[in-house]
Write an enzyme that holds these catalytic residues in place. Structure first.
Site, short mmCIF file in Angstrom:
data_model
loop_
_atom_site.label_atom_id
_atom_site.label_comp_id
_atom_site.label_asym_id
_atom_site.label_seq_id
_atom_site.Cartn_x
_atom_site.Cartn_y
_atom_site.Cartn_z
N GLU A 1 39.33 51.15 48.71
CA GLU A 1 40.51 52.25 48.62
C GLU A 1 39.72 53.48 49.08
O GLU A 1 38.56 53.93 48.85
CB GLU A 1 40.35 52.64 47.00
CG GLU A 1 41.30 51.76 46.31
CD GLU A 1 41.52 52.07 44.67
OE1 GLU A 1 41.45 53.09 44.73
OE2 GLU A 1 41.53 50.90 43.97
N GLU B 1 36.95 49.22 39.60
CA GLU B 1 36.67 50.34 39.20
C GLU B 1 36.09 50.40 37.56
O GLU B 1 36.23 51.13 36.87
CB GLU B 1 37.51 51.58 39.28
CG GLU B 1 37.74 51.85 40.52
CD GLU B 1 38.63 53.19 40.86
OE1 GLU B 1 39.21 53.65 39.66
OE2 GLU B 1 39.04 53.62 41.96
#
Length: 501
Positions: A293, A174
């Site tokens: 995710e 991320e």
């Protein structure tokens, strides 16, 4: 509901072969995922390594083929060297991502040992936040090089003569997010990821790499981030990552159950972006996606805001999932299967205690959350080829999403088992949905079973005291007449219709 839903599938009209890694999961050094989750020395059911056997049994029920580790946001502040060698010499660190203390009692080698006992592979993430290409290449050398160098011989000194041979590696986590330790813009990350990819593959050319895509579809930089990152890394990576969580904080269940349509759009946009970069670079390489995710996440937000910092493994992100959460997880699994040609890996985030299908109590028992069941069914019965679903279904509109089909469904053909499995969700909250499935290309079929997950209370949950409050049953009403399947899908239900062909 009078109007019927219809589905036609043909054995020759395939979306793609399903990579078993689509049913992966995720363990991060966050909350009680590790300490009190997979690892709890002194527990009555712990083995000689401190691994909870009851948890391993539940992981084996899910047949998880790969687990991403050690993060997540945690990895962007992770010094992997702290987590290997004698435990008494390991450093305690302030863990800034989740504001806890990391003892490093459980580290890299322990996770590799646990993965073997859980019959799963490791998807290892490297720190491209506070660290960079040097630490990344050293970790690959420590993990995968046989012997004769400083890092490989250090692994052997630590008791691991044979290399771990980890084949799947994530280039950070991320990195588009301002919350990330060492956050970078797309050019900065693209350049770093490229250089890390080069040296990691120079150490071990057999590994596969995952570049960071956007942290969610809602990011302001999406999808420009992906285009810029791939402009640097396209020929050096095999996968682009995707992350997405959904919640129902507004208690708008019809919209909540429709969120998987947004997931479909997210996937389609990423495929288009990858293929644009393929065309731009005149490449023969087709990039795949790693949805590493995904889940429902919102129940624990209020409790997490009240947590006192600098504890060791406190309860964090411990969402207690209800029946409607299981329905959306089922829809999200179907979305992944509808794109099995390009989404080759996915990780339900996470595996134990932290937004997870498995819950434990420290020193106590373990139990299955509601979302455990659709994930287990998909993992166990969703192997083979994903078939193109031609669906006619009545639809509904919500305040935010229009033309939502009440039926969400996919069919999977397992040629080795001579089976077709239909996964189907009835999104209607008040009425059953008549369903006809046409399997004419398969000839005559017979019913193996029709599993149903249903509950009168959408907010019903499982607890340690009532672990079977929300649980599937095998008493679905599907019937087969030749090559046609007729069923009435009860309201707000997840269905698994297994057929012998």
């Amino acid at each position: 509901m009078a109007e019927k839903a219809k589905m036609i599938v043909d054995k020759d009209f395939t979306i793609g072969e399903i990579d078993e890694r689509l049913y992966g999961s995720f363990i991060e050094h966050l909350g009680r995922a590790v300490y009190g989750g997979i690892y709890e020395p002194g527990h009555s059911d712990a083995d000689e390594n401190g691994f909870r056997r009851d948890v391993i049994e539940l992981v084996n029920e899910l047949q998880v083929p790969i687990v991403r580790y050690p993060g997540g946001n945690f990895v962007s502040g992770y010094n992997w060297e702290d987590s290997v060698g004698p435990k008494e010499e390991r450093k305690r660190r302030l863990e800034l991502a989740w504001r806890t203390i990391e003892t490093n009692e459980f580290g890299f080698n322990e996770f590799v040992d646990w993965a073997k006992k859980a019959n799963t592979e490791v998807m290892m993430a490297v720190n491209l936040g506070t660290r960079g290409i040097d630490a990344a290449r050293n970790l690959v050398e420590y993990s995968n090089h046989a012997s004769g160098t400083y890092w490989s011989d250090l692994r052997r000194k630590h008791g691991y003569e044979q290399p771990h041979n980890i084949k799947t590696w994530c280039l950070g986590n991320e990195m588009d997010g301002p919350w990330q330790i060492g956050h970078k813009n797309a050019v900065e990350y693209g350049r770093t990821a490229l250089e890390a990819a080069k040296v990691m593959k120079w150490v071990d050319p057999s590994i596969e790499l995952v570049a960071c895509g956007s942290s969610s579809r809602q990011m302001a930089t999406f999808p420009d981030w992906e285009a810029t990152v791939l402009d640097h890394t396209y020929e050096h990576v095999e996968y682009l990552s995707m992350h997405q969580y959904y919640g129902n904080a507004d208690d708008d269940t019809p919209t909540f159950l429709a969120r998987s349509l947004e997931m479909d759009d997210f996937i389609r946009t990423l495929i288009a972006t990858c293929d644009y970069m393929k065309a731009k670079k005149r490449s023969k390489k087709k990039l795949s996606l790693s949805f590493d995710e995904w889940n429902v996440w919102y129940h624990s937000h209020a409790a997490d805001r009240k947590m006192e910092p600098w504890q060791i493994a406190p309860p964090q992100l411990e969402d207690i999932y209800n029946h409607e959460d299981a329905l959306l997880v089922g829809c999200m699994l179907i979305s992944l299967l509808k794109h099995a040609d390009r989404v080759k890996m996915a990780c339900l985030a996470q595996l134990v205690n932290v937004i997870a299908p498995i819950m434990t109590s420290n020193g106590g028992g373990s139990w299955r959350q509601t979302i455990f069941y659709p994930f287990m069914h998909a993992s166990v019965y969703g192997r083979g080829k994903s078939l193109v679903p031609l669906i006619q279904s009545p639809k509904y509109d919500t305040k935010q999403i229009t033309d939502v089909p009440y039926l969400e469904a996919i069919a999977i053909h397992n040629e080795e088992q001579d089976e077709v499995t239909v996964f189907a969700v009835n999104r209607h909250l008040d009425s059953s949905l008549p369903l006809e499935v046409d399997l004419r290309s398969f000839g005559a079929c017979s019913l193996i079973e029709h599993i149903v997950l249903e509950h009168d209370d959408l907010k019903a949950v499982n607890t340690e005291q009532q672990p079977d409050n929300v649980k599937p049953h095998p008493n679905g009403n599907a019937q087969v007449d030749g090559f046609k399947v007729q069923a009435s899908l009860v309201k707000a239900s997840w269905n698994v219709i297994r057929l012998k062909v």
